[in-house]
Design a protein around this motif. Structure first.
Motif, PDB file in Angstrom:
ATOM      1  N   SER A   1      33.477  47.035  44.356  1.00  0.00           N
ATOM      2  CA  SER A   1      32.375  46.371  43.883  1.00  0.00           C
ATOM      3  C   SER A   1      31.138  46.888  44.537  1.00  0.00           C
ATOM      4  CB  SER A   1      32.358  44.752  44.011  1.00  0.00           C
ATOM      5  OG  SER A   1      31.192  44.225  43.507  1.00  0.00           O
TER       6      SER A   1
ATOM      7  N   ARG B   1      28.198  44.797  44.624  1.00  0.00           N
ATOM      8  CA  ARG B   1      27.764  43.701  44.586  1.00  0.00           C
ATOM      9  C   ARG B   1      27.627  43.161  45.939  1.00  0.00           C
ATOM     10  NH1 ARG B   1      28.364  38.341  43.349  1.00  0.00           N
ATOM     11  NH2 ARG B   1      30.751  38.050  43.327  1.00  0.00           N
TER      12      ARG B   1
ATOM     13  N   SER C   1      30.257  40.183  47.115  1.00  0.00           N
ATOM     14  CA  SER C   1      31.280  40.559  46.143  1.00  0.00           C
ATOM     15  C   SER C   1      32.821  39.669  46.652  1.00  0.00           C
ATOM     16  CB  SER C   1      31.799  42.163  46.105  1.00  0.00           C
ATOM     17  OG  SER C   1      33.099  42.393  45.951  1.00  0.00           O
ATOM     18  N   LEU C   2      33.577  39.188  45.622  1.00  0.00           N
ATOM     19  CA  LEU C   2      34.900  38.787  45.803  1.00  0.00           C
ATOM     20  C   LEU C   2      35.683  39.725  46.416  1.00  0.00           C
ATOM     21  CD1 LEU C   2      34.996  36.143  42.705  1.00  0.00           C
ATOM     22  CD2 LEU C   2      34.616  35.719  45.147  1.00  0.00           C
ATOM     23  N   ASN C   3      35.789  40.723  45.615  1.00  0.00           N
ATOM     24  CA  ASN C   3      36.560  41.859  46.073  1.00  0.00           C
ATOM     25  C   ASN C   3      36.364  42.371  47.737  1.00  0.00           C
ATOM     26  OD1 ASN C   3      38.705  42.796  43.943  1.00  0.00           O
ATOM     27  ND2 ASN C   3      36.706  42.261  43.060  1.00  0.00           N
TER      28      ASN C   3
ATOM     29  N   PRO D   1      37.397  45.013  41.169  1.00  0.00           N
ATOM     30  CA  PRO D   1      37.302  44.268  40.211  1.00  0.00           C
ATOM     31  C   PRO D   1      37.676  44.829  38.871  1.00  0.00           C
ATOM     32  CG  PRO D   1      35.118  44.923  41.530  1.00  0.00           C
ATOM     33  CD  PRO D   1      36.123  45.797  41.819  1.00  0.00           C
ATOM     34  N   GLU D   2      38.151  43.808  37.880  1.00  0.00           N
ATOM     35  CA  GLU D   2      38.534  44.060  36.514  1.00  0.00           C
ATOM     36  C   GLU D   2      37.371  44.033  35.689  1.00  0.00           C
ATOM     37  OE1 GLU D   2      42.386  42.658  34.707  1.00  0.00           O
ATOM     38  OE2 GLU D   2      40.943  41.326  33.636  1.00  0.00           O
ATOM     39  N   TYR D   3      37.032  45.197  34.999  1.00  0.00           N
ATOM     40  CA  TYR D   3      35.925  45.060  34.045  1.00  0.00           C
ATOM     41  C   TYR D   3      36.569  45.395  32.704  1.00  0.00           C
ATOM     42  CZ  TYR D   3      32.032  45.242  37.516  1.00  0.00           C
ATOM     43  OH  TYR D   3      31.206  44.748  38.369  1.00  0.00           O
ATOM     44  N   ASN D   4      36.635  44.536  31.903  1.00  0.00           N
ATOM     45  CA  ASN D   4      36.765  44.534  30.551  1.00  0.00           C
ATOM     46  C   ASN D   4      38.647  45.083  30.785  1.00  0.00           C
ATOM     47  OD1 ASN D   4      34.720  43.523  29.119  1.00  0.00           O
ATOM     48  ND2 ASN D   4      33.574  45.498  29.863  1.00  0.00           N
ATOM     49  N   ALA D   5      39.209  44.265  31.435  1.00  0.00           N
ATOM     50  CA  ALA D   5      40.738  44.689  31.347  1.00  0.00           C
ATOM     51  C   ALA D   5      41.061  46.135  31.753  1.00  0.00           C
ATOM     52  CB  ALA D   5      41.317  44.408  29.949  1.00  0.00           C
TER      53      ALA D   5
ATOM     54  N   SER E   1      39.273  37.800  41.147  1.00  0.00           N
ATOM     55  CA  SER E   1      38.344  37.435  40.214  1.00  0.00           C
ATOM     56  C   SER E   1      38.482  36.055  39.857  1.00  0.00           C
ATOM     57  CB  SER E   1      39.305  38.248  38.566  1.00  0.00           C
ATOM     58  OG  SER E   1      38.510  37.568  37.501  1.00  0.00           O
ATOM     59  N   PRO E   2      37.581  35.414  39.394  1.00  0.00           N
ATOM     60  CA  PRO E   2      37.167  34.203  39.064  1.00  0.00           C
ATOM     61  C   PRO E   2      38.383  33.537  38.033  1.00  0.00           C
ATOM     62  CG  PRO E   2      35.100  34.967  38.919  1.00  0.00           C
ATOM     63  CD  PRO E   2      36.146  36.166  38.942  1.00  0.00           C
ATOM     64  N   SER E   3      38.745  34.630  37.255  1.00  0.00           N
ATOM     65  CA  SER E   3      39.849  34.272  36.098  1.00  0.00           C
ATOM     66  C   SER E   3      41.248  34.152  36.612  1.00  0.00           C
ATOM     67  CB  SER E   3      40.017  35.557  35.107  1.00  0.00           C
ATOM     68  OG  SER E   3      40.724  36.585  35.745  1.00  0.00           O
TER      69      SER E   3
ATOM     70  N   SER F   1      43.956  35.618  35.790  1.00  0.00           N
ATOM     71  CA  SER F   1      44.738  36.625  36.040  1.00  0.00           C
ATOM     72  C   SER F   1      44.410  37.503  37.343  1.00  0.00           C
ATOM     73  CB  SER F   1      44.525  37.594  34.762  1.00  0.00           C
ATOM     74  OG  SER F   1      43.499  38.324  34.907  1.00  0.00           O
TER      75      SER F   1
ATOM     76  N   GLY G   1      42.366  39.591  37.793  1.00  0.00           N
ATOM     77  CA  GLY G   1      42.006  41.114  37.728  1.00  0.00           C
ATOM     78  C   GLY G   1      43.402  41.954  37.661  1.00  0.00           C
TER      79      GLY G   1
ATOM     80  N   ARG H   1      45.018  43.038  35.335  1.00  0.00           N
ATOM     81  CA  ARG H   1      45.167  44.307  34.151  1.00  0.00           C
ATOM     82  C   ARG H   1      44.476  45.450  34.743  1.00  0.00           C
ATOM     83  NH1 ARG H   1      42.795  40.255  29.730  1.00  0.00           N
ATOM     84  NH2 ARG H   1      41.524  40.132  31.294  1.00  0.00           N
TER      85      ARG H   1
HETATM   86  C1  LIG Z   1      31.336  44.016  32.734  1.00  0.00           C
HETATM   87  C2  LIG Z   1      31.918  43.032  33.289  1.00  0.00           C
HETATM   88  C3  LIG Z   1      33.277  42.818  32.815  1.00  0.00           C
HETATM   89  C4  LIG Z   1      34.282  41.993  33.464  1.00  0.00           C
HETATM   90  N1  LIG Z   1      35.371  42.075  32.935  1.00  0.00           N
HETATM   91  C5  LIG Z   1      36.336  41.091  33.333  1.00  0.00           C
HETATM   92  C6  LIG Z   1      37.840  41.140  32.935  1.00  0.00           C
HETATM   93  O1  LIG Z   1      38.157  41.583  32.019  1.00  0.00           O
HETATM   94  N2  LIG Z   1      38.742  40.103  33.470  1.00  0.00           N
HETATM   95  C7  LIG Z   1      38.365  39.473  34.507  1.00  0.00           C
HETATM   96  O2  LIG Z   1      38.910  38.784  35.120  1.00  0.00           O
HETATM   97  N3  LIG Z   1      36.987  39.404  35.040  1.00  0.00           N
HETATM   98  C8  LIG Z   1      35.939  40.189  34.431  1.00  0.00           C
HETATM   99  N4  LIG Z   1      34.811  40.284  34.698  1.00  0.00           N
HETATM  100  C9  LIG Z   1      34.246  39.263  35.961  1.00  0.00           C
HETATM  101  C10 LIG Z   1      34.607  39.834  37.344  1.00  0.00           C
HETATM  102  O3  LIG Z   1      36.044  39.606  37.734  1.00  0.00           O
HETATM  103  C11 LIG Z   1      33.671  39.140  38.132  1.00  0.00           C
HETATM  104  O4  LIG Z   1      32.373  39.164  38.025  1.00  0.00           O
HETATM  105  C12 LIG Z   1      34.053  39.285  39.538  1.00  0.00           C
HETATM  106  O5  LIG Z   1      33.441  38.601  40.539  1.00  0.00           O
HETATM  107  C13 LIG Z   1      33.743  40.828  40.118  1.00  0.00           C
HETATM  108  O6  LIG Z   1      33.873  41.264  41.087  1.00  0.00           O
HETATM  109  P1  LIG Z   1      33.137  41.284  42.533  1.00  0.00           P
HETATM  110  O7  LIG Z   1      32.778  39.904  42.939  1.00  0.00           O
HETATM  111  O8  LIG Z   1      34.140  41.790  43.705  1.00  0.00           O
HETATM  112  O9  LIG Z   1      31.956  41.941  42.162  1.00  0.00           O
HETATM  113  C14 LIG Z   1      33.957  41.393  34.169  1.00  0.00           C
HETATM  114  C15 LIG Z   1      32.551  41.199  34.837  1.00  0.00           C
HETATM  115  C16 LIG Z   1      31.765  42.332  34.357  1.00  0.00           C
HETATM  116  C17 LIG Z   1      30.354  42.340  35.039  1.00  0.00           C
END
Ligand SMILES: Cc1cc2nc3c(=O)[nH]c(=O)nc-3n(C[C@H](O)[C@H](O)[C@H](O)COP(=O)(O)O)c2cc1C
Length: 222
Positions: free
Chosen positions: A23, A25, A28-30, A93-97, A129-131, A133, A135, A137
């Motif tokens: 990440s 950012r 960042s959580l990661n 981080p997971e972005y869009n799976a 991830s806050p989700s 799962s 992250g 996937r």
């Molecule tokens: C473009 C984008 C896509 C994301 N897609 C997912 C996702 O598919 N699954 C998920 O669990 N979180 C998703 N997130 C949320 C991220 O997990 C969350 O922003 C997380 O805090 C990012 O990691 P970081 O804190 O290390 O920057 C997405 C965030 C962004 C900005």
């Protein structure tokens, strides 16, 4: 995990780990999970080279740019860090799976070096991830390019769900069972890398057991 189950830190042969978060950012959580991994590795006798995705960031891959200008500094830095360490740990981080584009782009650049630095390097994948799962996937997607490049990706991946509320004030995972599972994952990976580097004669056995210690409580029975 009982302390008596673990190798004493001073009993380990030297092994160097590149640890970084994918990440960019601040906050960042990661980044927090990568820091915790680094702390665990050092507590168990490993040497940590803590990297930053800011330093590994690269412009979009373009063969013309490579031919005309060579490699960007971010790619060269990641290449150097992978090459000078015995193994890598990335919290992504997971972005869009899937994985963030910034990480895939840097992997693509680094894959063009010869020799190709990821080949035969051991790698451990983490995500936060806050989700619900965590992250996970994204890590399955991230395995693909790394394995394609010959990295030995550790079978157990660790994904921290609801990571925005998972850490305590000391930066550890607040849930004691989960913290123990995380530590077990880190130590299993360290054992495998140490065995692969320093005890090649027993390598076959370690690969067979995937770095895990037999444990009746967690052994799979199927
Ligand atoms: C473009 C984008 C896509 C994301 N897609 C997912 C996702 O598919 N699954 C998920 O669990 N979180 C998703 N997130 C949320 C991220 O997990 C969350 O922003 C997380 O805090 C990012 O990691 P970081 O804190 O290390 O920057 C997405 C965030 C962004 C900005």
């Amino acid at each position: 995990m009982a302390d008596s189950d673990l190798p004493a830190p001073q009993d380990r042969e030297p092994v160097r780990f590149l640890v970084f978060s994918a990440s960019l950012r601040g906050g960042s959580l990661n980044g927090r999970l990568a820091r915790l991994a680094a702390t665990m590795i050092e507590a168990h006798g490993g040497i940590v080279d803590f990297g930053s995705m800011q330093d590994f960031d690269t412009p979009s891959y373009n063969r013309d740019v490579q031919d005309e200008d060579g490699f960007p500094s971010g790619a060269d830095k990641l290449r150097e860090c992978v090459q000078t360490n015995d193994a890598f740990v990335v919290s992504s981080p997971e972005y869009n799976a899937s994985m963030p584009g910034v990480l895939k782009n840097s992997i693509d650049w680094v894959s063009r070096f010869s020799p190709q630095p990821f080949n035969e390097k051991h790698g451990l994948l983490l995500s936060a991830s806050p989700s619900m799962s965590g992250g996970n996937r994204g890590l399955w997607a991230l395995r693909v390019p790394f394995e394609h490049l010959g990295a030995r990706v550790y079978p157990d991946m660790f994904s921290l769900a609801q990571a925005h509320q998972a850490f305590d004030a000391e930066g550890r995972i607040a849930n004691a069972q989960l913290q123990e599972r995380f530590e077990h994952n880190i130590v299993g990976f360290m054992d495998l890398v140490e065995a692969s580097k320093h005890y090649p004669c027993v390598k076959t056995r370690w690969v067979e057991y995937l770095g895990e210690r037999p444990d009746p409580v967690t052994d799979r029975v199927e």
